[in-house]
Design a protein around this motif. Structure first.
Motif, PDB file in Angstrom:
ATOM      1  N   ASN A  98      -0.095   2.086  19.226  1.00 14.05           N
ATOM      2  CA  ASN A  98       0.426   3.259  19.750  1.00 14.05           C
ATOM      3  C   ASN A  98       1.420   3.841  18.104  1.00 14.05           C
ATOM      4  O   ASN A  98       0.978   5.605  17.805  1.00 14.05           O
ATOM      5  N   GLY A  99       1.646   3.291  17.450  1.00 15.27           N
ATOM      6  CA  GLY A  99       1.639   4.373  16.331  1.00 15.27           C
ATOM      7  C   GLY A  99       0.312   4.320  15.218  1.00 15.27           C
ATOM      8  O   GLY A  99       0.364   5.429  15.102  1.00 15.27           O
ATOM      9  N   LEU A 100      -0.543   4.495  15.528  1.00 10.26           N
ATOM     10  CA  LEU A 100      -1.799   4.388  14.856  1.00 10.26           C
ATOM     11  C   LEU A 100      -2.211   5.423  15.594  1.00 10.26           C
ATOM     12  O   LEU A 100      -2.653   6.211  15.520  1.00 10.26           O
ATOM     13  N   CYS A 101      -2.028   5.336  16.650  1.00 12.48           N
ATOM     14  CA  CYS A 101      -2.513   7.162  17.594  1.00 12.48           C
ATOM     15  C   CYS A 101      -2.303   8.278  17.727  1.00 12.48           C
ATOM     16  O   CYS A 101      -2.388   9.126  17.086  1.00 12.48           O
ATOM     17  N   VAL A 102      -0.813   7.560  16.891  1.00 11.28           N
ATOM     18  CA  VAL A 102       0.670   8.700  16.679  1.00 11.28           C
ATOM     19  C   VAL A 102      -0.217   9.278  15.179  1.00 11.28           C
ATOM     20  O   VAL A 102       0.200  10.293  15.194  1.00 11.28           O
ATOM     21  N   LEU A 103      -0.749   8.993  14.904  1.00 12.18           N
ATOM     22  CA  LEU A 103      -0.944   8.956  13.691  1.00 12.18           C
ATOM     23  C   LEU A 103      -2.007  10.134  13.829  1.00 12.18           C
ATOM     24  O   LEU A 103      -2.587  10.492  12.942  1.00 12.18           O
ATOM     25  N   ALA A 104      -2.894   8.849  13.807  1.00 12.38           N
ATOM     26  CA  ALA A 104      -4.589   9.442  15.374  1.00 12.38           C
ATOM     27  C   ALA A 104      -3.940  11.112  15.055  1.00 12.38           C
ATOM     28  O   ALA A 104      -4.504  12.767  14.932  1.00 12.38           O
TER      29      ALA A 104
ATOM     30  N   TYR B 146     -15.948  21.568   9.734  1.00 14.60           N
ATOM     31  CA  TYR B 146     -15.289  20.633   9.043  1.00 14.60           C
ATOM     32  C   TYR B 146     -14.380  20.089   9.777  1.00 14.60           C
ATOM     33  O   TYR B 146     -13.359  18.986   9.838  1.00 14.60           O
ATOM     34  N   LEU B 147     -12.875  21.320   9.892  1.00 11.46           N
ATOM     35  CA  LEU B 147     -11.342  20.751  10.949  1.00 11.46           C
ATOM     36  C   LEU B 147     -11.530  20.084  12.083  1.00 11.46           C
ATOM     37  O   LEU B 147     -11.318  19.620  12.450  1.00 11.46           O
ATOM     38  N   LEU B 148     -13.011  20.628  12.537  1.00 15.46           N
ATOM     39  CA  LEU B 148     -13.419  20.508  14.143  1.00 15.46           C
ATOM     40  C   LEU B 148     -13.334  19.155  13.803  1.00 15.46           C
ATOM     41  O   LEU B 148     -13.696  18.656  14.919  1.00 15.46           O
ATOM     42  N   ARG B 149     -14.506  19.198  13.031  1.00 15.23           N
ATOM     43  CA  ARG B 149     -15.121  16.882  13.103  1.00 15.23           C
ATOM     44  C   ARG B 149     -13.624  17.030  12.990  1.00 15.23           C
ATOM     45  O   ARG B 149     -14.119  15.270  13.285  1.00 15.23           O
ATOM     46  N   GLU B 150     -13.048  16.996  11.287  1.00 12.55           N
ATOM     47  CA  GLU B 150     -11.841  16.028  11.583  1.00 12.55           C
ATOM     48  C   GLU B 150     -11.010  15.765  12.324  1.00 12.55           C
ATOM     49  O   GLU B 150     -11.001  15.163  13.305  1.00 12.55           O
ATOM     50  N   ALA B 151     -10.494  17.053  13.631  1.00 10.40           N
ATOM     51  CA  ALA B 151      -9.767  16.947  14.832  1.00 10.40           C
ATOM     52  C   ALA B 151     -10.671  16.216  15.556  1.00 10.40           C
ATOM     53  O   ALA B 151      -9.930  15.183  16.174  1.00 10.40           O
TER      54      ALA B 151
ATOM     55  N   GLY C 191     -11.557  10.770  18.661  1.00  8.19           N
ATOM     56  CA  GLY C 191     -11.928   8.976  18.580  1.00  8.19           C
ATOM     57  C   GLY C 191     -11.161   8.513  18.603  1.00  8.19           C
ATOM     58  O   GLY C 191     -11.041   6.915  18.753  1.00  8.19           O
ATOM     59  N   ASP C 192      -9.899   8.563  16.919  1.00 10.89           N
ATOM     60  CA  ASP C 192      -9.576   6.941  16.542  1.00 10.89           C
ATOM     61  C   ASP C 192      -8.841   6.646  17.916  1.00 10.89           C
ATOM     62  O   ASP C 192      -8.245   5.321  18.351  1.00 10.89           O
ATOM     63  N   VAL C 193      -7.854   7.891  18.003  1.00 11.33           N
ATOM     64  CA  VAL C 193      -6.543   7.854  19.607  1.00 11.33           C
ATOM     65  C   VAL C 193      -7.541   6.801  20.682  1.00 11.33           C
ATOM     66  O   VAL C 193      -6.708   5.606  20.828  1.00 11.33           O
ATOM     67  N   LEU C 194      -8.914   7.323  20.993  1.00 10.43           N
ATOM     68  CA  LEU C 194      -9.204   6.573  21.709  1.00 10.43           C
ATOM     69  C   LEU C 194      -9.539   4.788  21.663  1.00 10.43           C
ATOM     70  O   LEU C 194      -9.129   4.139  22.217  1.00 10.43           O
TER      71      LEU C 194
END
Length: 388
Positions: A147-153, A176-181, A186-189
């Motif tokens: 859950n903490g990793l999800c928060v960071l993502a 670039y920023l939209l790709r970062e978002a 994706g990391d959250v998932l």
């Protein structure tokens, strides 16, 4: 940190964890959320309550509190862990010794006087690779870490979206920023999927969830900790334009969360609700009828970010809330049904509330006027009809 605070911190990291773990193992062996009236277990509960009360009392003078705001917030979390454990084990009395310090720290920071998920995930100094926990159970560690990793993502995503306003939605830098978002979501998932696979349902329901209940500090009752008590997910909601700060339902969501977020998150969220949603900016630029290649690319990236935000929210609801809370709650003893959630209302009310948020984040068609489905459809139509 003074000696009394050192002693309290050492106890929270050692004896406190051992006592809670022994109690949880006994509850789990009995297949119950709590065991009452067992002499050996009642002695462990009393020891936890009395030891913690004495250590907090010694650490508690206001002039001994850390000057550094982050350290002060972290101390509030440690005091809150003690209070949360007393609530979990249904201890009454000794924990009142911690109320003055909790209230003092909270009032100086502008937050609720209890532990929140930020205290477990991001304001929790690890020592020898172990951060503060209630127990030594691996499932609790997994719950906090993923859950903490999800928060960071989510924070990574919000930071990227936040910067687009000064660039303009047709800027190549915005791409670039939209790709970062998109990558952050994706990391959250991915982290949510890992948590779903690694977390044991029964361990979560019987031994982790009960620590997140509401508890009293003085005369006031404060709702339980929630892993969503950060600004980032709501920043994403409103910066994308999927949720509106003018929606009375969503206004209530934000107003309720403020005291349970870290102080710096409160200012981030206040700024986000005043910003122009990216959806509005894309609609304005594509309305000219001249959709440049860069604007088309950015718009398609924006739509992909919206889809992924909805997907992450839906996955959490259907693969974490439903199997780890709803399903086991259906088999819980009737006497426990009034105390199943961390947020106070009955479980069906909480789940319906969360379901409505999922619908908004997924841009599902709704009867109210605040969903983004029609605007997103209009943006897709503008791409289909625009010249490049």
């Amino acid at each position: 940190m003074n000696n009394a605070l050192d002693d309290f911190d050492r106890w929270v990291r050692t004896d406190f964890v051992e006592l809670n773990t022994r109690l949880e193992e006994a509850y789990f062996a009995a297949g119950k959320q709590i065991e009452r009236g067992v002499a050996e277990l009642e002695a462990l509960k009393e020891r936890l309550a009395l030891e913690g009360a004495e250590l907090v009392r010694r650490a508690g003078p206001a002039d001994a509190a850390p000057r550094d705001l982050d350290a002060r917030y972290e101390l509030l979390g440690s005091v809150g862990l003690y209070l949360g454990a007393c609530r979990r084990h249904e201890v009454e009395g000794p924990q009142a010794a911690a109320w003055p310090l909790a209230n003092f720290l909270a009032s100086s920071l502008g937050v609720a006087p209890r532990f929140v998920f930020a205290h477990q995930a991001l304001f929790n100094q690890a020592v020898g690779d172990r951060f503060r926990t209630f127990t030594s159970l691996e499932d609790e560690r997994n719950f906090i870490v993923y859950n903490g990793l999800c928060v960071l993502a989510y924070q990574r995503t919000a930071a990227a979206l936040r910067r687009i306003a000064t660039l303009g939605v047709s800027s190549p830098l915005a791409a670039y920023l939209l790709r970062e978002a998109h990558a952050g979501l994706g990391d959250v998932l991915d982290f949510s999927k890992t948590l779903s696979k690694n977390l044991d349902v029964d361990r979560f329901f019987l031994n982790i969830r009960p620590y997140f209940k509401s508890y009293r500090v003085g005369v006031a009752e404060y709702r339980g900790a929630n892993a969503g008590d950060f600004a980032a997910i709501n920043e994403i909601d409103v910066l994308l334009g999927l949720c509106s700060p003018n929606d009375p339902f969503y206004q209530a969501v934000l107003a309720e969360k403020y005291p349970y977020m870290p102080p710096e998150d409160q200012s981030l969220l206040r700024a986000a609700v005043l910003a122009e949603p990216l959806l509005d900016a894309f609609l304005r630029e594509t309305a000219t009828g001249s959709v440049t290649p860069q604007l088309r690319e950015n718009t398609e990236l924006f739509l992909a970010v919206c889809r992924r935000h909805g997907a992450a929210s839906a996955y959490h609801h259907h693969r974490l809330v439903a199997p780890f809370l709803q399903a086991p709650a259906a088999h819980a003893p009737q006497e426990d049904h009034d105390d199943l959630t961390s947020s106070g209302p009955p479980l069906d009310v909480v789940v319906a509330h969360l379901g409505r948020l999922v619908d908004l984040r997924s841009a599902k068609a709704r009867a109210d006027a605040f969903g983004a489905r029609a605007s997103l459809d209009g943006l897709r139509d503008a791409l289909a009809g625009g010249r490049s």
